[in-house]
Motif scaffolding. Sequence first.
Motif, mmCIF file in Angstrom:
data_model
loop_
_atom_site.group_PDB
_atom_site.id
_atom_site.type_symbol
_atom_site.label_atom_id
_atom_site.label_comp_id
_atom_site.label_asym_id
_atom_site.label_seq_id
_atom_site.Cartn_x
_atom_site.Cartn_y
_atom_site.Cartn_z
ATOM 1 N N ALA A 1 4.898 -7.759 -5.920
ATOM 2 C CA ALA A 1 6.116 -8.565 -6.106
ATOM 3 C C ALA A 1 7.326 -7.840 -5.520
ATOM 4 O O ALA A 1 8.174 -8.458 -4.866
ATOM 5 C CB ALA A 1 6.330 -8.858 -7.587
ATOM 6 N N PHE A 2 7.407 -6.535 -5.729
ATOM 7 C CA PHE A 2 8.511 -5.768 -5.165
ATOM 8 C C PHE A 2 8.432 -5.736 -3.636
ATOM 9 O O PHE A 2 9.457 -5.851 -2.948
ATOM 10 C CB PHE A 2 8.505 -4.352 -5.739
ATOM 11 N N ALA A 3 7.226 -5.584 -3.093
ATOM 12 C CA ALA A 3 7.051 -5.556 -1.635
ATOM 13 C C ALA A 3 7.445 -6.895 -1.016
ATOM 14 O O ALA A 3 8.020 -6.924 0.078
ATOM 15 C CB ALA A 3 5.610 -5.203 -1.279
ATOM 16 N N ARG A 4 7.145 -8.006 -1.701
ATOM 17 C CA ARG A 4 7.583 -9.324 -1.206
ATOM 18 C C ARG A 4 9.097 -9.380 -1.135
ATOM 19 O O ARG A 4 9.668 -9.897 -0.169
ATOM 20 C CB ARG A 4 7.062 -10.431 -2.112
ATOM 21 N N PHE B 1 4.199 4.713 -6.171
ATOM 22 C CA PHE B 1 5.462 4.719 -6.913
ATOM 23 C C PHE B 1 5.481 3.625 -7.977
ATOM 24 O O PHE B 1 5.950 3.842 -9.097
ATOM 25 C CB PHE B 1 6.637 4.544 -5.946
ATOM 26 N N GLY B 2 4.975 2.441 -7.627
ATOM 27 C CA GLY B 2 4.931 1.338 -8.587
ATOM 28 C C GLY B 2 3.996 1.620 -9.750
ATOM 29 O O GLY B 2 4.322 1.331 -10.905
ATOM 30 N N ALA B 3 2.834 2.193 -9.458
ATOM 31 C CA ALA B 3 1.881 2.515 -10.518
ATOM 32 C C ALA B 3 2.428 3.610 -11.432
ATOM 33 O O ALA B 3 2.277 3.549 -12.655
ATOM 34 C CB ALA B 3 0.544 2.943 -9.916
ATOM 35 N N GLY B 4 3.079 4.596 -10.850
ATOM 36 C CA GLY B 4 3.678 5.660 -11.659
ATOM 37 C C GLY B 4 4.798 5.142 -12.544
ATOM 38 O O GLY B 4 4.891 5.501 -13.727
ATOM 39 N N LEU C 1 0.821 -1.221 0.000
ATOM 40 C CA LEU C 1 0.000 0.000 0.000
ATOM 41 C C LEU C 1 0.848 1.261 0.000
ATOM 42 O O LEU C 1 0.523 2.236 -0.677
ATOM 43 C CB LEU C 1 -0.936 0.005 1.207
ATOM 44 N N VAL C 2 1.948 1.239 0.732
ATOM 45 C CA VAL C 2 2.812 2.421 0.800
ATOM 46 C C VAL C 2 3.555 2.621 -0.528
ATOM 47 O O VAL C 2 3.719 3.753 -0.983
ATOM 48 C CB VAL C 2 3.802 2.297 1.982
ATOM 49 N N LEU C 3 3.979 1.529 -1.144
ATOM 50 C CA LEU C 3 4.774 1.626 -2.373
ATOM 51 C C LEU C 3 3.934 1.708 -3.641
ATOM 52 O O LEU C 3 4.476 2.001 -4.719
ATOM 53 C CB LEU C 3 5.716 0.421 -2.469
ATOM 54 N N TYR C 4 2.623 1.454 -3.554
ATOM 55 C CA TYR C 4 1.771 1.410 -4.750
ATOM 56 C C TYR C 4 1.828 2.675 -5.608
ATOM 57 O O TYR C 4 1.953 2.564 -6.833
ATOM 58 C CB TYR C 4 0.321 1.089 -4.380
ATOM 59 N N LEU D 1 -1.419 -2.458 -13.824
ATOM 60 C CA LEU D 1 -0.203 -3.252 -13.677
ATOM 61 C C LEU D 1 0.549 -2.934 -12.383
ATOM 62 O O LEU D 1 1.327 -3.749 -11.897
ATOM 63 C CB LEU D 1 0.735 -3.007 -14.866
ATOM 64 N N GLY D 2 0.306 -1.752 -11.840
ATOM 65 C CA GLY D 2 1.023 -1.326 -10.643
ATOM 66 C C GLY D 2 0.776 -2.217 -9.437
ATOM 67 O O GLY D 2 1.680 -2.435 -8.633
ATOM 68 N N GLY D 3 -0.430 -2.755 -9.298
ATOM 69 C CA GLY D 3 -0.752 -3.598 -8.146
ATOM 70 C C GLY D 3 0.090 -4.859 -8.074
ATOM 71 O O GLY D 3 0.828 -5.059 -7.091
ATOM 72 N N PRO D 4 0.022 -5.723 -9.083
ATOM 73 C CA PRO D 4 0.818 -6.951 -9.028
ATOM 74 C C PRO D 4 2.324 -6.699 -9.013
ATOM 75 O O PRO D 4 3.070 -7.397 -8.318
ATOM 76 C CB PRO D 4 0.421 -7.725 -10.282
ATOM 77 N N LEU D 5 2.772 -5.699 -9.760
ATOM 78 C CA LEU D 5 4.205 -5.413 -9.787
ATOM 79 C C LEU D 5 4.691 -4.884 -8.440
ATOM 80 O O LEU D 5 5.765 -5.268 -7.967
ATOM 81 C CB LEU D 5 4.515 -4.407 -10.897
#
Length: 71
Positions: free
Chosen positions: A60-63, A17-20, A12-15, A53-57
């Motif tokens: 994976a990065f958060a894991r 940045f990942g979506a952007g 949730l915190v990184l989303y 695409l930001g959610g799944p990516l």
Amino acid sequence: MKQPWGKARLTLVLYPFGAGAAAVNVFFASLITSWIGWSVLSPVQSLGLGLLLGGPLTYAFARHIHKLMQS
């Protein structure tokens, strides 16, 4: 002792940045594929795909980050 951040909280915190990052990469990929005749995506279309695409990516990065925090 503080509880470590879980994968869901990290996601949730990184989303944003990942979506952007996904939106920017999708847009630039569409510019590259225009060389072979495909259409270039508009910024709004790229943002929409980036949000999808930001959610799944990001998960994976958060894991990955969560594993690094555990070691």
